[in-house]
Write a protein that holds these residues in place. Structure first.
Motif, mmCIF file in Angstrom:
data_model
loop_
_atom_site.group_PDB
_atom_site.id
_atom_site.type_symbol
_atom_site.label_atom_id
_atom_site.label_comp_id
_atom_site.label_asym_id
_atom_site.label_seq_id
_atom_site.Cartn_x
_atom_site.Cartn_y
_atom_site.Cartn_z
ATOM 1 N N TRP A 65 102.846 -8.888 8.597
ATOM 2 C CA TRP A 65 103.803 -7.895 8.137
ATOM 3 C C TRP A 65 104.388 -8.366 6.809
ATOM 4 C CZ3 TRP A 65 105.241 -11.275 12.012
ATOM 5 C CH2 TRP A 65 106.358 -12.059 11.761
ATOM 6 N N VAL A 66 105.052 -7.474 6.142
ATOM 7 C CA VAL A 66 105.728 -7.761 4.879
ATOM 8 C C VAL A 66 107.180 -7.346 5.040
ATOM 9 C CG1 VAL A 66 105.916 -7.063 2.454
ATOM 10 C CG2 VAL A 66 103.668 -7.459 3.464
ATOM 11 N N VAL A 84 103.171 3.236 3.845
ATOM 12 C CA VAL A 84 103.531 2.377 2.714
ATOM 13 C C VAL A 84 102.256 1.893 2.038
ATOM 14 C CG1 VAL A 84 104.737 0.268 2.017
ATOM 15 C CG2 VAL A 84 105.594 1.593 3.937
ATOM 16 N N THR A 85 102.270 1.846 0.712
ATOM 17 C CA THR A 85 101.197 1.251 -0.062
ATOM 18 C C THR A 85 101.733 -0.036 -0.679
ATOM 19 O OG1 THR A 85 100.347 3.444 -0.598
ATOM 20 C CG2 THR A 85 99.556 1.622 -1.945
ATOM 21 N N LEU A 86 101.018 -1.139 -0.468
ATOM 22 C CA LEU A 86 101.436 -2.440 -0.970
ATOM 23 C C LEU A 86 100.440 -2.932 -2.010
ATOM 24 C CD1 LEU A 86 102.122 -4.013 2.505
ATOM 25 C CD2 LEU A 86 103.862 -3.329 0.891
ATOM 26 N N THR A 87 100.929 -3.378 -3.138
ATOM 27 C CA THR A 87 100.092 -4.003 -4.156
ATOM 28 C C THR A 87 100.419 -5.487 -4.152
ATOM 29 O OG1 THR A 87 100.260 -1.990 -5.478
ATOM 30 C CG2 THR A 87 99.428 -3.947 -6.585
ATOM 31 N N ARG A 97 97.485 -0.924 3.041
ATOM 32 C CA ARG A 97 98.223 0.166 3.662
ATOM 33 C C ARG A 97 99.014 -0.378 4.854
ATOM 34 N NH1 ARG A 97 93.316 1.134 3.607
ATOM 35 N NH2 ARG A 97 93.090 1.339 5.851
ATOM 36 N N GLY A 98 100.165 0.241 5.071
ATOM 37 C CA GLY A 98 100.988 -0.149 6.200
ATOM 38 C C GLY A 98 101.956 0.953 6.559
ATOM 39 N N ARG A 99 102.858 0.640 7.474
ATOM 40 C CA ARG A 99 103.875 1.604 7.910
ATOM 41 C C ARG A 99 105.198 0.874 8.074
ATOM 42 N NH1 ARG A 99 102.637 6.553 8.725
ATOM 43 N NH2 ARG A 99 100.472 7.128 8.941
ATOM 44 N N SER A 151 104.103 -12.351 -3.480
ATOM 45 C CA SER A 151 104.859 -11.235 -4.048
ATOM 46 C C SER A 151 104.053 -9.950 -3.921
ATOM 47 C CB SER A 151 105.151 -11.494 -5.524
ATOM 48 O OG SER A 151 105.991 -12.606 -5.650
ATOM 49 N N VAL A 152 104.720 -8.895 -3.501
ATOM 50 C CA VAL A 152 104.081 -7.587 -3.381
ATOM 51 C C VAL A 152 105.011 -6.526 -3.955
ATOM 52 C CG1 VAL A 152 102.811 -8.250 -1.295
ATOM 53 C CG2 VAL A 152 104.975 -7.067 -1.079
ATOM 54 N N VAL A 153 104.418 -5.398 -4.307
ATOM 55 C CA VAL A 153 105.194 -4.227 -4.702
ATOM 56 C C VAL A 153 104.954 -3.189 -3.617
ATOM 57 C CG1 VAL A 153 105.477 -2.408 -6.412
ATOM 58 C CG2 VAL A 153 104.984 -4.746 -7.148
ATOM 59 N N ALA A 154 106.030 -2.741 -2.975
ATOM 60 C CA ALA A 154 105.919 -1.788 -1.875
ATOM 61 C C ALA A 154 106.354 -0.404 -2.329
ATOM 62 C CB ALA A 154 106.792 -2.238 -0.705
ATOM 63 N N LYS A 155 105.529 0.596 -2.031
ATOM 64 C CA LYS A 155 105.869 1.979 -2.333
ATOM 65 C C LYS A 155 105.822 2.773 -1.036
ATOM 66 C CE LYS A 155 104.089 1.777 -7.009
ATOM 67 N NZ LYS A 155 103.099 2.258 -7.957
#
Length: 160
Positions: A65-66, A84-87, A97-99, A151-155
């Motif tokens: 998880w993030v 959620v889209t994570l980069t 991809r996640g939720r 490090s991630v960017v979550a949208k």
């Protein structure tokens, strides 16, 4: 023979008690992890004596998880279950991809050991961060390479 019978029975019970104690001592030499996962930093060596409460190693669970620390101004439409889209920077910008799985009940600063005192009198508003736990969808190859501290960017798709 009758006189020595009681002392022999006591010796047999002493031997049984010694065997039980040895079995308990042997069981105490095996340390079992509380859950499945991968070993992180190992701080113990074979043969080393340890005491209760000593950290032996870090265990990274298989469940990935993030935790995204979102600004409180971004939280208006975020709900549990949204996609959620994570980069991920460390994976060359690959996306996962996640939720949204869980939203913390308070800002991260409320759970810190030393709480910040923002009442300085300068009337500057400091946006707090709300921890949002994002579960990674299964079946993504890049998710196996995700590690703690990256490090991630979550949208978050608030329409979904």
């Amino acid at each position: 023979a009758v006189v020595g019978r009681d002392s022999l029975a006591a010796a047999v019970e002493n031997a049984r008690a010694a065997v039980r104690l040895a079995q308990i001592d042997l069981a105490n030499t095996r340390i079992v992890a509380p859950r499945a996962g991968r070993l992180g930093e190992v701080g113990v060596r074979q043969g080393q004596y340890v005491t209760a409460g000593t950290q032996l190693m870090g265990l990274v669970p298989d469940v990935v998880w993030v935790t995204a620390n979102m600004k409180e101004t971004q939280m208006r439409n975020i709900r549990v279950g949204q996609p959620v889209t994570l980069t991920v920077d460390a994976l060359g910008g690959q996306t996962l991809r996640g939720r949204v799985e869980r939203i913390a009940p308070a800002a991260g600063s409320e759970f810190s050991v030393i709480r910040p005192d923002n009442a300085t009198g300068n009337f500057t508003k400091v946006a707090q961060r709300i921890p949002v736990r994002i579960r990674i969808d299964p079946g993504q190859e890049a998710a196996q390479r995700l590690a703690p501290g990256m490090s991630v960017v979550a949208k978050v798709d608030t329409a979904g």
